[in-house]
Design a protein around this motif. Structure first.
Motif, PDB file in Angstrom:
ATOM      1  N   VAL A   7       0.852  -1.188   0.000  1.00 49.98           N
ATOM      2  CA  VAL A   7       0.000   0.000   0.000  1.00 49.98           C
ATOM      3  C   VAL A   7       0.891   1.243   0.000  1.00 49.98           C
ATOM      4  O   VAL A   7       2.070   1.171   0.361  1.00 49.98           O
ATOM      5  CB  VAL A   7      -0.954   0.039   1.223  1.00 49.98           C
ATOM      6  N   PHE A  43      -0.732   4.220   1.237  1.00 49.19           N
ATOM      7  CA  PHE A  43      -1.400   5.078   2.213  1.00 49.19           C
ATOM      8  C   PHE A  43      -1.981   4.227   3.339  1.00 49.19           C
ATOM      9  O   PHE A  43      -2.545   3.161   3.084  1.00 49.19           O
ATOM     10  CB  PHE A  43      -2.545   5.858   1.550  1.00 49.19           C
ATOM     11  N   HIS A  72      -4.547   5.242   5.125  1.00 50.90           N
ATOM     12  CA  HIS A  72      -5.982   5.520   5.048  1.00 50.90           C
ATOM     13  C   HIS A  72      -6.183   6.708   4.122  1.00 50.90           C
ATOM     14  O   HIS A  72      -5.224   7.418   3.762  1.00 50.90           O
ATOM     15  CB  HIS A  72      -6.555   5.835   6.441  1.00 50.90           C
ATOM     16  N   LEU A  73      -7.428   6.936   3.730  1.00 50.17           N
ATOM     17  CA  LEU A  73      -7.702   8.001   2.769  1.00 50.17           C
ATOM     18  C   LEU A  73      -7.555   9.398   3.361  1.00 50.17           C
ATOM     19  O   LEU A  73      -7.380  10.375   2.619  1.00 50.17           O
ATOM     20  CB  LEU A  73      -9.107   7.843   2.172  1.00 50.17           C
ATOM     21  N   GLY A 110      -9.197   9.694  -4.181  1.00 47.81           N
ATOM     22  CA  GLY A 110      -9.353   8.692  -3.134  1.00 47.81           C
ATOM     23  C   GLY A 110     -10.029   7.434  -3.644  1.00 47.81           C
ATOM     24  O   GLY A 110      -9.652   6.311  -3.277  1.00 47.81           O
ATOM     25  N   VAL A 114      -7.492   5.410  -5.460  1.00 42.31           N
ATOM     26  CA  VAL A 114      -6.594   4.755  -4.508  1.00 42.31           C
ATOM     27  C   VAL A 114      -7.237   3.473  -3.979  1.00 42.31           C
ATOM     28  O   VAL A 114      -6.589   2.418  -3.878  1.00 42.31           O
ATOM     29  CB  VAL A 114      -6.240   5.712  -3.348  1.00 42.31           C
ATOM     30  N   SER A 116      -4.704   1.736  -0.326  1.00 38.57           N
ATOM     31  CA  SER A 116      -4.946   2.214   1.036  1.00 38.57           C
ATOM     32  C   SER A 116      -5.193   1.017   1.939  1.00 38.57           C
ATOM     33  O   SER A 116      -5.958   0.118   1.592  1.00 38.57           O
ATOM     34  CB  SER A 116      -6.156   3.149   1.084  1.00 38.57           C
ATOM     35  N   GLN A 164       4.158  -0.983   3.639  1.00 42.41           N
ATOM     36  CA  GLN A 164       4.144   0.344   3.032  1.00 42.41           C
ATOM     37  C   GLN A 164       5.596   0.774   2.790  1.00 42.41           C
ATOM     38  O   GLN A 164       6.244   1.360   3.661  1.00 42.41           O
ATOM     39  CB  GLN A 164       3.433   1.357   3.932  1.00 42.41           C
ATOM     40  N   GLU A 193     -13.974   5.586   2.302  1.00 50.01           N
ATOM     41  CA  GLU A 193     -13.259   4.332   2.553  1.00 50.01           C
ATOM     42  C   GLU A 193     -14.182   3.269   3.123  1.00 50.01           C
ATOM     43  O   GLU A 193     -13.970   2.065   2.923  1.00 50.01           O
ATOM     44  CB  GLU A 193     -12.093   4.587   3.503  1.00 50.01           C
TER      45      GLU A 193
END
Length: 428
Positions: A197, A199, A201-202, A238, A241, A247, A266, A402
């Motif tokens: 990933v 990220f 989170h968004l 977003g 993503v 994410s 990550q 999300e």
């Protein structure tokens, strides 16, 4: 949704009062501390412990017979400050303020105008966009620049090599100049490690991309501009993503978030300078030497940073001014970065020896060359007294995206909520 600048200040005073900072409080209107003390309120790791300690034991430079008395406020720092200002009793001479200094603009009379002490003469030492954040729409300088949070692309060289991606900072920056290229970069990494990933989170997408834009939620004239296409495109980003599985969808600031770094899931992140110490250096110390930084996709941004303000209750505002300008001099900002990774707001600091040292965690790279350039390229975007509230609204909108909402639904809900909150505050 438009309100005049003067009306903006007048109406938002009500919002500040609701948050605990009203101008009609009662009390003895006296400052905190003994006559020979200049009192300072901060939160942990917001200022250099070494420099503050010297002012506590040896006295304030240029203010003979006066020493500093610092208190670190735990818990909800913002609430404590506002409650104390509202009560107008036992108010410290100096307070540290976080990135949202504009929330204090409606109550600008609670602070000393630093222009009265000749602050304008120091302006050319500091980043222009940071200096502007200290000044109210009516021209009163209520705070002084402290640290900043310029962003960069952090990445692990070993994991990028496994994916056949260049690890040279200059080459990588050329390969991922924008967000389209960055998402493609993430998909390429996934071919080497399927659960990769970019990220946690968004909300991270939101905060980073917003900082790259030339405008945020409001204009200086009081117009709400958070509904423009440029902002909606961040929600659409977003969605992309999520579609690419880039994410992790973990809870913000949770152990799971830092676990993404520890596990190597990550391998790259767009983050502010302080993120390096908070995440890889703390969560994955065994990866020392494997990290590098380069220019962030989509352009420079600033996330975080803080200020120092002198309250109107100060028993000696001139001495307080001498302290904050000494503490935040280019030389001392450079020292604070060496000590606590507080990135300077003065470009003059970037050339001083403490900041030119190679960084072992980043393979001996001089990271100031990346972060310094990023800091100088940050766009000057107006931050309004409502930004803290609106930031929360948009953060929640990205979280709902999300959680499964469509872009259309999440966007409509955010705009409806923003309008309700601005109406409640009397802004529209």
């Amino acid at each position: 949704m438009v309100v005049s600048r003067r009306r903006l200040l007048a109406l938002s005073a009500g919002a500040a009062a609701a948050g605990g900072l009203g101008l009609a409080g009662c009390g003895s209107q006296r400052s905190l501390g003994a006559k020979d003390e200049i009192t300072l309120w901060t939160w942990d790791r917001s200022v250099s412990d070494k420099l503050v300690g010297a002012a506590e034991t040896k006295g304030i430079p240029g203010a003979e017979g006066l020493r500093l008395s610092r208190t670190n406020i735990g818990g909800n720092y913002n609430t404590k400050v506002r409650t104390t200002l509202a009560g107008k009793s036992s108010v410290p001479d100096i307070i540290a303020i976080n990135w949202d200094v504009a929330t204090y603009f409606p109550n600008q009379d609670e602070f000393v105008d630093l222009n009265d002490f000749g602050a304008a003469e120091l302006k050319n030492r500091y980043l222009d966009w940071k200096w502007k954040q200290c000044v109210t729409p009516e021209g009163k300088m209520i705070a002084f620049p402290m640290d900043t949070g310029p962003t960069a692309l952090f990445y692990r060289t070993d994991l990028l090599k496994d994916a056949g991606v260049s690890t040279d900072p200059a080459e990588l920056a050329e390969q991922v100049p924008d967000w389209d290229a960055y998402l493609a970069f993430g998909r390429r990494l996934q071919k080497s490690r399927r659960n990769t990933v970019l990220f946690p989170h968004l909300q991270n997408v939101w905060e980073t991309r917003l900082g790259q834009l030339p405008a945020r939620y409001m204009t200086e004239d009081g117009e709400y501009v958070g509904g423009r296409d440029e902002i909606r495109e961040v929600f659409e980003l977003g969605e992309r993503v999520l579609k690419d599985g880039l994410s992790a969808g973990v809870v913000q600031d949770s152990t799971d978030q830092y676990g993404l770094i520890t596990s190597g899931r990550q391998p790259a992140a767009i983050g502010a300078v302080w993120w390096g110490q908070l995440a890889p250096e703390s969560a994955a110390p065994k990866t020392k030497g494997k990290w590098r930084v380069t220019a962030p996709p989509g352009g420079a941004a600033n996330v975080g940073g803080s200020f120092l303000a002198i309250t109107r209750y100060s028993k000696n505002p001139e001495a307080a001014y001498k302290f904050i300008t000494w503490l935040q001099s280019p030389e001392n900002q450079s020292s604070a970065y060496d000590e606590m990774s507080l990135f300077p707001s003065s470009p003059r600091s970037f050339e001083l020896p403490p900041m030119r040292k190679p960084a072992p965690f980043y393979g001996g790279q001089r990271t100031v060359d990346v972060f310094g350039k990023s800091a100088e390229q940050v766009k000057t975007a107006f931050i309004s007294p409502y930004d803290r509230m609106l930031h929360t609204v948009f953060f929640a909108g990205m979280a709902s995206l999300e959680a499964g909402k469509s872009v259309a639904r999440a966007w409509k809900d955010v705009q409806d909520k923003a309008e309700r909150e601005l109406t409640r505050e009397g802004a529209i």
